[in-house]
Structures are given as C-alpha cells and as structure tokens.
Design an enzyme around this catalytic site. Structure first.
Site, PDB file in Angstrom:
ATOM      1  N   THR A  23       0.822  -1.219   0.000  1.00  0.00           N
ATOM      2  CA  THR A  23       0.000   0.000   0.000  1.00  0.00           C
ATOM      3  C   THR A  23       0.852   1.263   0.000  1.00  0.00           C
ATOM      4  O   THR A  23       1.934   1.303   0.577  1.00  0.00           O
ATOM      5  CB  THR A  23      -0.902   0.041   1.249  1.00  0.00           C
ATOM      6  OG1 THR A  23      -0.092  -0.176   2.422  1.00  0.00           O
ATOM      7  CG2 THR A  23      -1.981  -1.025   1.186  1.00  0.00           C
ATOM      8  N   LYS A  73      -0.909  -1.417   9.614  1.00  0.00           N
ATOM      9  CA  LYS A  73       0.435  -1.158   9.073  1.00  0.00           C
ATOM     10  C   LYS A  73       0.910   0.220   9.524  1.00  0.00           C
ATOM     11  O   LYS A  73       0.185   1.208   9.401  1.00  0.00           O
ATOM     12  CB  LYS A  73       0.402  -1.229   7.548  1.00  0.00           C
ATOM     13  CG  LYS A  73       1.746  -0.958   6.872  1.00  0.00           C
ATOM     14  CD  LYS A  73       1.604  -0.966   5.356  1.00  0.00           C
ATOM     15  CE  LYS A  73       2.891  -0.540   4.680  1.00  0.00           C
ATOM     16  NZ  LYS A  73       2.727  -0.434   3.203  1.00  0.00           N
ATOM     17  N   HIS A 117       8.175   8.118   8.837  1.00  0.00           N
ATOM     18  CA  HIS A 117       8.608   8.790   7.616  1.00  0.00           C
ATOM     19  C   HIS A 117       9.989   9.416   7.758  1.00  0.00           C
ATOM     20  O   HIS A 117      10.812   9.328   6.848  1.00  0.00           O
ATOM     21  CB  HIS A 117       7.593   9.864   7.225  1.00  0.00           C
ATOM     22  CG  HIS A 117       8.007  10.680   6.047  1.00  0.00           C
ATOM     23  ND1 HIS A 117       8.036  10.172   4.758  1.00  0.00           N
ATOM     24  CD2 HIS A 117       8.444  11.966   5.950  1.00  0.00           C
ATOM     25  CE1 HIS A 117       8.454  11.105   3.925  1.00  0.00           C
ATOM     26  NE2 HIS A 117       8.718  12.199   4.617  1.00  0.00           N
ATOM     27  N   LYS A 140       2.640   8.167  -4.998  1.00  0.00           N
ATOM     28  CA  LYS A 140       1.311   8.617  -5.433  1.00  0.00           C
ATOM     29  C   LYS A 140       1.368   9.413  -6.728  1.00  0.00           C
ATOM     30  O   LYS A 140       0.392   9.494  -7.465  1.00  0.00           O
ATOM     31  CB  LYS A 140       0.652   9.438  -4.323  1.00  0.00           C
ATOM     32  CG  LYS A 140       1.367  10.742  -4.008  1.00  0.00           C
ATOM     33  CD  LYS A 140       0.748  11.516  -2.850  1.00  0.00           C
ATOM     34  CE  LYS A 140       1.016  10.906  -1.510  1.00  0.00           C
ATOM     35  NZ  LYS A 140       2.457  10.974  -1.116  1.00  0.00           N
TER      36      LYS A 140
END
Length: 374
Positions: free
Chosen positions: A47, A262, A266, A344
């Site tokens: 994901t 999950k 970062h 993305k």
C-alpha cells in the site's frame, strides 16, 4: 539493438513512463536490475497513501490531482481496482506547519477537509487517541493505492503497446554522445535516441556516469504490520493516517483484508549503499520498539507485531523531487529523489517523462523539481 527510448529503472516512475512512451508510438526498452514489481527498492509493501491537501506544500496539489486522474484512467484501461477510498486522517499540533499546510492547501484548491478536535476524532474512530493540543484533518476522498498492482498494471500496458521489458539486467556502462545513447548490461549492448533514468536508489551512481552528480542519499526505512481488533482497525472503520508527533512523523494504513494495522516512520533512517544488502527488519532494536511506542500512544488497542519489512527512500536535501532534463543532454530525462512521498505521483511523473522526451517540456509545472536548484 536500437530503440527510440531506453528507460533504466522499471519501478513506479519508469514503468509508467514506459507505458506512456510506448502508447505514443515510441519503440521503448525498459531495463531493470530485478523483476518489477519486486522487493529490492522503494515500491513494495502492498500500500501507498494518496492524499490531496498536501502537507509538504501547495505546489504539489495540482500535480497530485493530475496523478489521481491518471490513476483512474489506468484502472479503466486495465480493468483493475488500484485505489481504495479509506479516507486519510492527518493529525498534529494545530500551529504546526504540517497541519497548516494541509488546511491552507484545502482552502486554495477547494478540497474536502474536516478539521476535528481530539474528542471528535476519538468519537468517530474509537481506535485513535490524540493529545489535547492536537487537531485532526480528515480527507474523505483520499486513500490507498495498491502499489505492486499499480506497477503490474503499467507493465501490462507497456507490453500491450509494444514495449520490451528486460528484467535482471544491471546496467554497467552508460554514455551519451550527441543524440546517441549507449547502454551496456552484463550481457548485452543497446542503443537509443533518448534515455530516461528512473532507477530509485541507484539513480545517483548511474547519473554519475553522465557527469551529473546530484545530492541523492539512499536511506534504510522500516514498516510493520501489527495485530489489531478488526472492528476498530479494518478499512471500513479506520482511515489511513499520518501523525506528526514530538518524536517524528508516523504514517499507516488500516487492516486491509485482515492484513493487520500497518505503521511506518517517515523521518529519520540510516544512510546506506543500495548495492549492499539492507539490514532486515528487526536487526536494530528500534525497528519494532519505535513503531510499537507510536501505537501505544496513538492507537493503544493495536496488538503485537505480526511482521516487518524494510525498503529504501532516496532523499534530496530539501526532500523535493528531481524531475528534469539533463543539463547537458536534452535527450535524457531524469526522475529521482522522491524522498519517501513520491509513489502517489508516479502516474503523472510517467506522463511528464514521456512529454520531456517527446517535446522537451511538460504541460505540468515542474519548475519546483528542477535540477538547477542544486
């Protein structure tokens, strides 16, 4: 063997570029050291989040909205479900730049956003607990991209339109002389009229062969899945999330198909050589303890560790992307340094790379991603 365009690095950005180039009639070769989608780079782990009110700056919003449009096109053309609309909850201290950028970009671009108190967050999502001085910013239209499926879909399109994908082909020599590109792997030599370099953590060493030294730093990152009560943390009852804490910026996803909650961090990470084996999850004590500590504070009903994985971020000093033409070779397009928030955008980056090759410029404003800022 001669091609119109060679793409080195057939991961997220490169595979998308190969699909756009081949669809537009260019004889395209995609080379990768592994077999995409794979677990050696930055695009695995099931994901990736896609959000539109962008904490990293308003300049990203038109770019991600175009990416959303292209992901929808890819879903239609390949008849795949690539996006799951979980919504995204961003949270942090109200006065923080992280939160204020989200709120301001939502206003500038009229994006749906609910600004919520900690009490309102906890009432809607009982599995989430925020400190009193935090606020939540909920984007109902955001959600999850199925990252490996996305790459498989672009690979399907690239091959459908005639691109050749050669896997397990490590590039050992690379040169550009005028309008001729020469690429050598361990067993073959290829030539082309143009080149795309989109090799993730290996982009720096490849571009150095073209006398371009960019400040790219590969770092080791970890993420993990934890057991969690499905009634609190499945994708119908819990959004994807990003929380800026005093310790760091954490992100995560609900339990999709029972996979577990999950979570990853970062910021931070240990600088590595991508040609050396990456230390597996759990080799460092903090791999698990850091994520578990976040859960205990913000999602306290999450359970024990199921399993963890590692990947790589390739960082730039300002954490902005590099998407540009080579300063000395107008037939070489570059996409690198996506700093952990690039996936993305890979649909639109693929289209931009094809435009740079075909027209020397893009219809998108990519000035903020210029090589020349370094």
């Amino acid at each position: 063997m001669h091609f119109d365009v060679i793409v080195i690095g057939a991961g997220s950005m490169g595979m998308a570029a190969g699909a756009f180039l081949s669809k537009r009639g260019k004889r395209t070769l995609l080379l990768d050291s592994y077999d995409p989608p794979h677990h050696k780079g930055s695009h695995h782990g099931d994901t990736r989040m896609i959000r539109y009110a962008y904490a990293e700056g308003e300049e990203y919003v038109p770019f991600v909205l175009k990416a959303r449009e292209l992901w929808r096109d890819l879903e239609k053309e390949t008849d795949r479900e690539l996006f799951l609309q979980t919504g995204v909850l961003n949270a942090g201290i109200r006065q923080s730049q992280f939160v204020q950028n989200i709120i301001s970009s939502s206003k500038t671009y009229s994006l749906p956003l609910e600004v919520m108190s900690p009490q309102e967050v906890n009432a809607r999502w009982p599995g989430v607990t925020l400190p009193e001085n935090y606020i939540g910013c909920y984007e109902p239209t955001s959600g999850v991209l199925k990252c490996e499926d996305c790459i498989e879909a672009y690979r399907e399109l690239a091959e459908k339109y005639g691109a050749e994908v050669l896997t397990n082909q490590k590039v050992i020599e690379l040169s550009v002389h005028g309008k001729k590109v020469t690429v050598k792997t361990e067993g073959q030599t290829f030539t082309s009229d143009a080149l795309v370099v989109s090799a993730g953590a290996w982009s720096g060493s490849l571009l150095a062969k073209l006398k371009l030294n960019l400040p790219l730093s590969p770092v080791r990152k970890t993420f993990a899945w934890f057991d969690a009560p499905q009634d609190l943390y499945n994708d119908s009852s819990c959004p994807s999330f990003a929380v800026e804490t005093t310790q760091g910026l954490y992100y995560g996803f609900p339990s999709i198909n029972g996979s577990g909650l999950k979570v990853g961090r970062h910021d931070g990470g240990e600088r590595i050589d991508p040609d050396e084996p990456v230390a597996p999850f759990g080799e460092h004590e903090e791999d698990q303890s850091d994520l578990a500590e976040f859960l205990s504070g913000y999602m306290p009903q999450g359970g024990p560790l199921k399993y963890g994985k590692t990947c790589m971020y390739t960082m730039t000093p300002d954490e902005k992307f590099i998407i540009d033409l080579h300063p000395e070779h107008s037939n070489v397009a570059i996409a690198a340094g996506f700093s952990g928030h690039g996936f993305k955008f890979s649909s639109v980056v693929g289209e931009v790379l094809s435009e740079l090759i075909l027209a020397g410029k893009s219809e998108q404003d990519i000035s903020t991603f210029s090589i020349r800022r370094f």
